[in-house]
Design a protein around this motif. Structure first.
Motif, PDB file in Angstrom:
ATOM      1  N   ASN A 293      -9.649  -3.440   1.957  1.00 50.09           N
ATOM      2  CA  ASN A 293      -8.994  -2.303   1.313  1.00 50.09           C
ATOM      3  C   ASN A 293      -9.922  -1.736   0.245  1.00 50.09           C
ATOM      4  OD1 ASN A 293      -6.819  -2.976   2.886  1.00 50.09           O
ATOM      5  ND2 ASN A 293      -5.457  -3.538   1.200  1.00 50.09           N
ATOM      6  N   THR A 294     -10.073  -0.423   0.194  1.00 49.84           N
ATOM      7  CA  THR A 294     -11.080   0.155  -0.701  1.00 49.84           C
ATOM      8  C   THR A 294     -10.552   0.271  -2.120  1.00 49.84           C
ATOM      9  OG1 THR A 294     -10.433   2.470  -0.417  1.00 49.84           O
ATOM     10  CG2 THR A 294     -11.934   1.533   1.244  1.00 49.84           C
TER      11      THR A 294
ATOM     12  N   MET B 120       0.871  -1.172   0.000  1.00 47.84           N
ATOM     13  CA  MET B 120       0.000   0.000   0.000  1.00 47.84           C
ATOM     14  C   MET B 120       0.907   1.221   0.000  1.00 47.84           C
ATOM     15  SD  MET B 120      -3.072   1.264  -0.178  1.00 47.84           S
ATOM     16  CE  MET B 120      -4.217  -0.054   0.281  1.00 47.84           C
TER      17      MET B 120
ATOM     18  N   ASN C 271      -2.336  -5.806  -3.234  1.00 46.27           N
ATOM     19  CA  ASN C 271      -3.071  -4.601  -2.851  1.00 46.27           C
ATOM     20  C   ASN C 271      -4.517  -4.908  -2.494  1.00 46.27           C
ATOM     21  OD1 ASN C 271      -2.670  -1.895  -2.384  1.00 46.27           O
ATOM     22  ND2 ASN C 271      -3.003  -1.235  -4.473  1.00 46.27           N
TER      23      ASN C 271
ATOM     24  N   ALA D 266       1.090   5.351  -0.029  1.00 48.83           N
ATOM     25  CA  ALA D 266       0.354   6.594   0.223  1.00 48.83           C
ATOM     26  C   ALA D 266       1.385   7.690   0.509  1.00 48.83           C
ATOM     27  CB  ALA D 266      -0.601   6.425   1.391  1.00 48.83           C
TER      28      ALA D 266
ATOM     29  N   ASP E 157      -5.129  -2.240   6.126  1.00 42.36           N
ATOM     30  CA  ASP E 157      -5.642  -3.221   7.077  1.00 42.36           C
ATOM     31  C   ASP E 157      -5.837  -4.593   6.428  1.00 42.36           C
ATOM     32  OD1 ASP E 157      -6.869  -3.720   9.801  1.00 42.36           O
ATOM     33  OD2 ASP E 157      -8.541  -4.276   8.510  1.00 42.36           O
TER      34      ASP E 157
ATOM     35  N   ARG F 233      -4.490   2.542   5.600  1.00 39.02           N
ATOM     36  CA  ARG F 233      -5.238   2.041   4.452  1.00 39.02           C
ATOM     37  C   ARG F 233      -4.988   0.562   4.159  1.00 39.02           C
ATOM     38  NH1 ARG F 233      -4.865   6.626  -0.348  1.00 39.02           N
ATOM     39  NH2 ARG F 233      -6.020   8.293   0.739  1.00 39.02           N
TER      40      ARG F 233
ATOM     41  N   GLU G  49      -0.437   7.119   6.760  1.00 44.27           N
ATOM     42  CA  GLU G  49      -1.617   6.987   5.904  1.00 44.27           C
ATOM     43  C   GLU G  49      -1.628   5.629   5.207  1.00 44.27           C
ATOM     44  OE1 GLU G  49      -4.038   9.582   2.520  1.00 44.27           O
ATOM     45  OE2 GLU G  49      -1.899   9.979   2.870  1.00 44.27           O
TER      46      GLU G  49
ATOM     47  N   GLU H 190     -10.851   2.772  -4.087  1.00 40.58           N
ATOM     48  CA  GLU H 190     -10.233   4.086  -4.282  1.00 40.58           C
ATOM     49  C   GLU H 190      -8.789   4.085  -3.787  1.00 40.58           C
ATOM     50  OE1 GLU H 190     -14.399   4.182  -4.622  1.00 40.58           O
ATOM     51  OE2 GLU H 190     -13.226   3.551  -2.861  1.00 40.58           O
ATOM     52  N   HIS H 191      -8.553   3.512  -2.621  1.00 40.94           N
ATOM     53  CA  HIS H 191      -7.200   3.468  -2.068  1.00 40.94           C
ATOM     54  C   HIS H 191      -6.282   2.575  -2.907  1.00 40.94           C
ATOM     55  CE1 HIS H 191      -8.741   4.689   2.208  1.00 40.94           C
ATOM     56  NE2 HIS H 191      -8.708   5.697   1.358  1.00 40.94           N
TER      57      HIS H 191
ATOM     58  N   GLU I  17      -5.388   4.629  -6.016  1.00 44.66           N
ATOM     59  CA  GLU I  17      -4.465   5.711  -5.664  1.00 44.66           C
ATOM     60  C   GLU I  17      -3.074   5.167  -5.364  1.00 44.66           C
ATOM     61  OE1 GLU I  17      -6.139   7.961  -2.457  1.00 44.66           O
ATOM     62  OE2 GLU I  17      -7.953   8.484  -3.595  1.00 44.66           O
ATOM     63  N   SER I  18      -3.009   4.008  -4.710  1.00 42.05           N
ATOM     64  CA  SER I  18      -1.740   3.372  -4.408  1.00 42.05           C
ATOM     65  C   SER I  18      -0.998   2.984  -5.688  1.00 42.05           C
ATOM     66  CB  SER I  18      -1.992   2.133  -3.540  1.00 42.05           C
ATOM     67  OG  SER I  18      -0.806   1.449  -3.246  1.00 42.05           O
TER      68      SER I  18
END
Length: 402
Positions: free
Chosen positions: A334-335, A239, A329, A241, A252, A250, A246, A337-338, A341-342
């Motif tokens: 884990n969303t 992940m 990932n 960020a 977890d 993100r 952060e 969006e995240h 972005e990652s």
């Protein structure tokens, strides 16, 4: 160094209508994003009946869809279970994906590691390696010959022409799942690329790279007539960020992934409980409440952090001569969006430093030609497949009894 992304297609409870639809559609969008950003590989598992942990029983269908939404990224079976599929069906599906993707298929093979998966298909833990090796012997003539037959202990296949044939000649690149570290050496001996589904330190990577390349250069014993694929890839939790804090907040899902592996790993033959009897997400959150320090430690492992933190970790992996790092990932909750972005941040601020590495290519060419002789490193100190910071889980015994 090449970079891949890895999918178990995890879906923790509670489940609601539409969750699996979103899971699959989001994953396809993530593959599109990775393709646009220049990632090299996308790997998708095959698992059956593993609630919450993996909702990915038909990777050939998922990868076929991905082939129509991507242009360059290579599409990897990570892996096809040769124990739960007929050899002719495997050859057919691999060839069709290669055609649909215009020659971007990677063919990873494995056995399955759980009687939860094996038993419904009439297989068992005791003979799964024999089945795997016989399937390999049956499959590879199907890619090149007009007619093949196979008469063995586990498969009896009359003379047939398996069509279609793959674009890549004589076949797509070959990989083997290495769910236990010792099988990395076995992959080398068989001439397969090693898909290391464990989460080791850079020191451990150094040891296993030596073990792998010594096996493939000094102790090669192919199972059939195929082209070898000297490559070693390792999966890492991931992940990226702007800050370490952060990224950990993100990521977890990385700890959920480890928890699920450990929760079931010690049960007899990794048997899962009866359907619906264990809520893995609830068990995980209970463990987190009782082990906050272990949760924090787990999130310090892997490639989780800011671009600068991840660059520092990757420099150590580069020094170990890993061929590919596969980034995990999509895990837990884990969303979408995240995850996107990652992928974006890593591609922009980390990947460029590592993608072109003539020094590694020269090292690898030297090793494969025999010009560079690698020492035989003792791997006994590096056999923990989870790494020093991994979670420790107690309730596996309860599952075994369930």
């Amino acid at each position: 160094m090449k970079f891949g992304i890895f999918y178990e297609l995890q879906l923790p409870r509670p489940w609601e209508d539409g969750d699996e639809l979103r899971l699959y559609q989001n994953a396809l969008t993530q593959l599109e994003t990775a393709d646009r950003l220049g990632y090299d590989h996308a790997w998708v598992v095959e698992h059956h009946f593993l609630e919450e942990y993996s909702h990915s029983p038909a990777p050939e269908s998922f990868l076929a869809a991905a082939s129509q939404r991507t242009k360059k990224i290579r599409l990897g079976h990570g892996i096809f279970q040769l124990t739960t599929n007929h050899p002719a069906r495997v050859a057919e599906k691999v060839a069709v994906l290669d055609l649909l993707s215009n020659g971007r298929c990677e063919f990873g093979m494995g056995e399955s590691a759980s009687i939860t998966e094996l038993t419904p298909f009439g297989r068992d833990m005791e003979t799964k390696r024999e089945v795997f090796e016989e399937a390999v012997q049956a499959i590879f003539p199907m890619f090149t010959k007009v007619g093949t037959e196979h008469h063995g202990k586990y498969f009896d296949i009359p003379l047939r022409n398996v069509v279609p044939k793959p674009v890549q000649k004589p076949h797509p690149p070959l990989w083997m799942a290495c769910s236990q570290l010792q099988t990395i050496e076995r992959a080398g001996e068989n001439g397969f690329g090693a898909l290391g589904f464990q989460f080791v330190s850079a020191d451990a990577a150094h040891a296993w790279v030596h073990a792998y390349y010594n096996a493939i250069t000094k102790r090669l014993k192919k199972l059939a007539d195929y082209n070898i694929n000297p490559n070693m890839a390792l999966v890492s939790f991931f992940m990226c960020a702007k800050t370490d804090e952060e990224a950990r907040a993100r990521a977890d899902g990385a700890t959920f992934f480890q928890f699920a592996l450990r929760f079931y790993g010690a049960s007899q033959n990794r048997q899962r409980p009866d359907p619906g009897t264990v809520n893995m997400w609830d068990e995980y959150n209970k463990w987190k409440r009782e082990n906050p320090e272990a949760q924090e430690a787990a999130l310090r492992g892997g490639l989780i952090g800011s671009p600068e933190t991840i660059r520092k970790k990757l420099r150590r992996f580069r020094a170990s001569h890993i061929d590919q790092v596969i980034l995990l990932n999509q895990a837990g909750k884990n969303t979408h969006e995240h995850i996107c972005e990652s992928l974006e941040l890593f591609a922009k601020e980390v990947m460029p430093e590592f993608q072109n590495d003539p020094e590694h290519e020269a090292w690898k060419a030297g090793v494969m030609s025999g010009a560079i002789q690698l020492e035989e490193v003792d791997t006994d100190a590096f056999r923990d497949r989870y790494g020093k910071l991994a979670v420790s889980v107690a309730p596996a015994a309860k599952v075994a009894a369930g």
